[in-house]
Design a protein around this motif. Structure first.
Motif, PDB file in Angstrom:
ATOM      1  N   LEU A   3      48.429  36.812  45.434  1.00 49.36           N
ATOM      2  CA  LEU A   3      49.856  36.576  45.343  1.00 49.36           C
ATOM      3  C   LEU A   3      50.384  36.244  46.722  1.00 49.36           C
ATOM      4  CD1 LEU A   3      50.840  39.623  43.129  1.00 49.36           C
ATOM      5  CD2 LEU A   3      50.238  37.330  42.382  1.00 49.36           C
ATOM      6  N   VAL A   5      52.860  36.052  49.781  1.00 54.48           N
ATOM      7  CA  VAL A   5      54.008  36.759  50.344  1.00 54.48           C
ATOM      8  C   VAL A   5      54.194  36.268  51.770  1.00 54.48           C
ATOM      9  CG1 VAL A   5      53.705  38.820  48.946  1.00 54.48           C
ATOM     10  CG2 VAL A   5      52.575  38.685  51.142  1.00 54.48           C
ATOM     11  N   SER A 145      50.809  35.130  36.986  1.00 50.42           N
ATOM     12  CA  SER A 145      50.686  34.294  38.181  1.00 50.42           C
ATOM     13  C   SER A 145      49.898  33.034  37.862  1.00 50.42           C
ATOM     14  CB  SER A 145      49.986  35.069  39.306  1.00 50.42           C
ATOM     15  OG  SER A 145      48.660  35.388  38.929  1.00 50.42           O
ATOM     16  N   ARG A 164      52.734  28.113  47.209  1.00 53.58           N
ATOM     17  CA  ARG A 164      52.749  29.492  46.724  1.00 53.58           C
ATOM     18  C   ARG A 164      52.390  29.610  45.250  1.00 53.58           C
ATOM     19  NH1 ARG A 164      55.703  33.167  50.005  1.00 53.58           N
ATOM     20  NH2 ARG A 164      56.473  32.168  51.885  1.00 53.58           N
ATOM     21  N   ASN A 168      54.768  36.800  42.024  1.00 51.12           N
ATOM     22  CA  ASN A 168      55.020  37.577  43.237  1.00 51.12           C
ATOM     23  C   ASN A 168      54.925  39.058  42.911  1.00 51.12           C
ATOM     24  OD1 ASN A 168      57.612  38.355  42.130  1.00 51.12           O
ATOM     25  ND2 ASN A 168      58.355  36.331  42.748  1.00 51.12           N
ATOM     26  N   VAL A 169      55.133  39.870  43.921  1.00 53.59           N
ATOM     27  CA  VAL A 169      54.994  41.307  43.738  1.00 53.59           C
ATOM     28  C   VAL A 169      56.040  41.844  42.768  1.00 53.59           C
ATOM     29  CG1 VAL A 169      55.046  43.534  44.922  1.00 53.59           C
ATOM     30  CG2 VAL A 169      53.930  41.586  46.003  1.00 53.59           C
ATOM     31  N   GLU A 191      44.492  40.696  41.217  1.00 50.20           N
ATOM     32  CA  GLU A 191      45.421  39.981  42.068  1.00 50.20           C
ATOM     33  C   GLU A 191      45.736  40.863  43.273  1.00 50.20           C
ATOM     34  OE1 GLU A 191      47.847  37.462  38.711  1.00 50.20           O
ATOM     35  OE2 GLU A 191      48.728  39.323  39.439  1.00 50.20           O
ATOM     36  N   ALA A 193      48.209  41.013  46.950  1.00 49.84           N
ATOM     37  CA  ALA A 193      49.159  40.510  47.940  1.00 49.84           C
ATOM     38  C   ALA A 193      48.768  41.098  49.283  1.00 49.84           C
ATOM     39  CB  ALA A 193      50.585  40.897  47.577  1.00 49.84           C
ATOM     40  N   THR A 231      44.940  33.491  52.940  1.00 53.93           N
ATOM     41  CA  THR A 231      45.640  34.635  52.349  1.00 53.93           C
ATOM     42  C   THR A 231      45.409  35.905  53.159  1.00 53.93           C
ATOM     43  OG1 THR A 231      43.756  34.779  50.835  1.00 53.93           O
ATOM     44  CG2 THR A 231      45.730  33.658  50.031  1.00 53.93           C
TER      45      THR A 231
END
Length: 445
Positions: A3, A5, A145, A164, A168-169, A191, A193, A231
């Motif tokens: 994800l 961020v 996602s 992106r 997202n979170v 997944e 982040a 990432t």
């Protein structure tokens, strides 16, 4: 799957486990995806070269030995991912909703979620050697996602692609709450982040994890994260042999979430076929166990037969902690089916306790070690597992002192005989002398 961020260059910092505020729990509501569109063709994977062969990870975990005892029947494993395509070998697929586009969660253009779901619960087939860890469990699919979809009007990079993707979170937190409310007994989150140390946590995500784990008694399994240039760019430091008792939470550079919610999430690293940690695994003090993450075979979202180890769209192997996590989620389903009385925490403890521990004990790459589904299923309820049960042993009584009486009696008797013989010999000396003198006065003629 990662994800995206916002992130600044990572700097080592003391990072305590995240705090949880139950009051920040996302509402119980159906997904409302933003306007999105496809940016690229859907992912295509290569077919498995030998369908009859049992995949290496499946053989390494010896799943054939476990299935006579448990197949995960009655368990619902939520896959929060890129969606799960409807497939003949996932007959119990449950649509759980879609945060990416209009749909019910049973579309998978990225291909990632279907691969994950197949590792967990693909049914057995006489035509192929591949099967899921818990082949009678059901999959609840929530598409949360995508790297192929993009928001309409969203930011594009220099090549015209959305850097992106979607997810997202915040939507992950909502998906966890939804999975728990829909009756999942296990949640798999392949997944991650990755954020720099000191960036803080996400209150909604922490509240959703707490709600699912503590309130709904769900086992939450999450990937530890992969090191790559886009990432999770900076690795956390490995243990320093010069300071073996140092707290690794004090030197974190990259936080992997939701894995770092260590008290309520089972974080999974990846190992190679020889059992060594995969070079791409992001280490961290939150890593709990490890499972195979390379040489992967699973269900293909575009065809009925399993796919092999190559992602033909990206030209690389299908590998990562994303695919190690579902082996652990499947193992949790096996345990919950066999021992329904165990709590989520007890299931997690059992998986950790029965893992094959590294020689030096816990480490940030594989945690407590590589999972052992058979040991996790066969360990007696309430016990840590084979080879790890503590039993109080009575202290043995000290050995009695040696008994020298027979020797002493024998020695005394021998001494007495010797003394008598000595006295007899001494007494014979005067008699012999008198006999000798008498003999000297006799004349023989």
């Amino acid at each position: 799957m990662v994800l995206a961020v916002g992130a600044n260059p990572a700097v080592a910092a003391a990072v305590p486990p995240p705090t949880v505020d139950p009051g920040r729990l996302p509402p119980n509501s159906a997904p409302v995806p933003p306007p999105t569109e496809l940016r690229d063709p859907c992912t295509v994977t290569a077919p498995a070269a030998d369908l009859a062969q049992t995949p290496t990870p499946q053989r390494a975990l010896d799943l054939e030995a476990v299935w006579p005892l448990s197949t995960g029947r009655g368990q619902v494993v939520a896959v929060i991912d890129t969606g799960v395509e409807r497939h003949s070998r996932l007959p119990g697929l449950i649509p759980g909703g879609d945060y990416v586009s209009s749909g019910d969660g049973t579309s998978d253009c990225d291909g990632h979620g279907t691969l994950v779901a197949g590792i967990i619960a693909a049914t057995r087939s006489p035509e192929t050697g591949f099967a899921g860890v818990a082949p009678d469990a059901r999959i609840l699919s929530i598409r949360q996602s995508s790297n192929i979809y993009r928001e309409v009007g969203g930011r594009r990079d220099a090549e015209g692609q959305n850097a992106r993707g979607v997810g997202n979170v915040g939507t992950l937190a909502s998906a966890i709450r939804r999975a728990a409310d829909l009756g999942a007994t296990v949640v798999n989150i392949s997944e991650v982040a990755c954020i720099p140390a000191g960036s803080g946590d996400n209150p909604a995500l922490g509240a959703a994890i707490d709600y699912a784990s503590r309130v709904k008694d769900v086992v939450i399994v999450a990937a530890a994260g992969n090191l790559d240039s886009d990432t999770c760019r900076t690795s956390n430091p490995a243990p320093n042999p010069a300071t073996p008792h140092a707290n690794l939470w004090d030197s974190v550079t990259t936080i992997a979430t939701p894995a770092w919610y260590d008290d309520q999430v089972l974080a999974v690293g990846s190992v190679n076929p020889d059992g060594s940690p995969s070079e791409f695994t992001l280490p961290g003090p939150w890593v709990d166990v490890a499972a195979p993450g390379t040489d992967i075979t699973s269900l293909d979202p575009r065809r009925l037969q399993p796919s092999g180890v190559t992602d033909s769209t990206n030209g690389g192997p299908v590998q990562g902690t994303s695919f190690a996590a579902p082996y652990v989620a499947g193992t949790a389903a096996l345990i919950r089916a066999r021992y329904p009385e165990l709590t989520a925490r007890q299931v997690m403890d059992r998986i950790e306790a029965t893992a094959h521990a590294p020689a030096a004990g816990w480490d940030p790459y594989v945690g407590h070690g590589v999972i052992d589904p058979f040991a996790a299923v066969t360990a007696a309820p309430g016990r840590a597992g084979p080879g790890t049960q503590s039993v109080e042993l009575a202290i043995p009584a000290p050995a009695p002192p040696p008994d020298h009486r027979p020797r002493d009696v024998a020695l005394a008797g021998a001494g007495g005989v010797a003394a008598l013989l000595g006295l007899g010999l001494l007494a014979s000396f005067p008699l012999r002398r008198r006999l000798q003198r008498a003999g000297g006065d006799t004349t023989i003629g």
